[in-house]
Design a protein around this motif. Sequence first.
Motif: not given
Length: 653
Positions: A11-19
Amino acid sequence: MPGLNKILIANRGEIACRIQRTAQALGYRTVAVFSDADADALHVQMADEAVRIGAAPVQQSYLNIPAIIDAARRTGADAIHPGYGFLSENAGFALACQQAGITFIGPRPEAIELMGSKRLSKIAMLEAGVPCIKGYQGAEQDDATLSREAGRIGYPLMIKASAGGGGRGMRLVNDASHLLEQIRTARSEALHGFGSDELILEQALIDPRHVEVQLFGDQHGNLIYLGERDCSIQRRHQKVIEEAPCPVMTSELRQAMGEAALKAGRAVNYVGAGTVEFLLDTHGKFYFLEMNTRLQVEHPVTELITGLDLVAWQLNIAEGQPLPLRQEQVQLTGHAMEVRVYAEDPAQGFLPQTGHISAWEPALKDGVRIDHGLIEGQHVSPFYDPMLGKIIAHGATREEARRKLLRAVQDSVLLGVQSNQHLLASLLQHPQFISGEFSTGFITQHFADHPCLHLHVPSAEELAIAAALLYHASAKAHRSSLAGWRNNASVPLSYRLGLEDQEWSVALNAVPGEAYRVQAVGRELELRVIECDGRRAILEIDGIRQRHAYRLEAGRLCLFTRPGSLRLEDRTQALVNIQSSVSSGTLKAPMDGAIVDVLVSEGSQVSKGQLLVVLEAMKMEHPLKSGIDGVLKRLQVQVGDQVKNRQILLEVE
């Protein structure tokens, strides 16, 4: 089962950072994947390793299953977390992971496939005894069958893409005369967005609440729910504000909805994180809407009221560990709210926006959490969803959470692209929202013509600030003439500041001590520059000190004010544009995107309001219509073309 070591986030963006934050905190190595558009993105910078998987379009990158599996193989990743969106609910992707010997952090392919079809999942829920809305979920999909079934169900009704989500492929139909047109549009959007044009029909409930239940199941047959979330504040069927718990929830209703959600989970032997969504009517009756077989965008509000890390739960379950809690041990504490920050312009019908992020300063305070994937200088492209991030707040009460969230929305600096911050702040301050008495129709009912949906006209104070910052920057660049600049109070300077097709004249007198007298739109203000470094200015206006973030580039000033970002052009030296008095027949692209349909040809007669071209951008279709009656003189695009913002598409004479 052996533990995991390295996790690839597909994935990308905020959810990739969150994980990645949770995975790295638990000691796992992480791998990011990226398209050409995301080579310098934050999620790439955070990861231990990163692999390019293709060009910017999603079909060539984030939906490219062979490339993602190959990236996992090359980096030695033994697990893949899909996040949400993209391949998160793709049964074929989960199966491909299994076949490659890679742990898919999510449910089994069979559950994804069944629940990914609104048609098949509704049939399964009816068999499981879960309350469902009256509708049509048959296999026959021809126009005649859908028209006949629509008549049986009655109007108003909803058309929904069976494989859809996020409001795409979904249309409300109020009477039979619009049915076939809306079916065509829904089919087209569903086919482009999900690869399937299969539809279902459902009776439209009037002013329901959208309430969803968070499920978790492990590989040992245990299944629990972690309370509910209210996601009723929506625009075009996309969630804008989410909160937990639901403001009108009772313990009896929570138990009934929770048990219905457990029935849904047991029907498919569910494993991992999932969400069962319901519509709740004004009489306290609820109906199954759909099940999302992934982590939800709004999962942080559940984390804040339960004190749990849902991503950590997902990783533990993928390793074969049992659920750490029993149902009776789940505790809900306080209240949490979340808003979604989008790159879109409410004043232009919420058109998605592209451009460079010139400033991003999230307002982090006690009780506030901001999930994002932004860095200053990055480009917001037209290829992906326009959501930039989420601002979340937790408080002991709903009102405390609301107050904290409002302040965080108002104080988070975002410059360079237009966003929905003004709308979010207005929603959070509306008396009806504050009362907790609202439904999915809230925005339509209360914000149809709200000032936040129109172009923000700068105040005298904002124009004065802009003129002072422009003058201050000019003086700083010409230090040799600074003494004359400071003391020439008798000769006012005239500025012409522009926004879209509007302009304002501002007169500025500089006086000793970096102070100014400014006249704008009939007011005179005294302004003093106390500090100004090119990023933030501390100003004193009529005796009151204020702080403003700003960026000034090539005569364009981005100024952050409480309503949000204000972009003004210094047109003082520019030639006055002569505007044509006749309605223009030139149709320009309102944003970067792809042409997915052209409904006219050169030489054809067109009428005002007629649909001419369909543009796809940021996962939504945008119909472009004629502004005048006339004849199509020149057509400059065809299906499949990628176009730029303001590019001429056609001309009507």
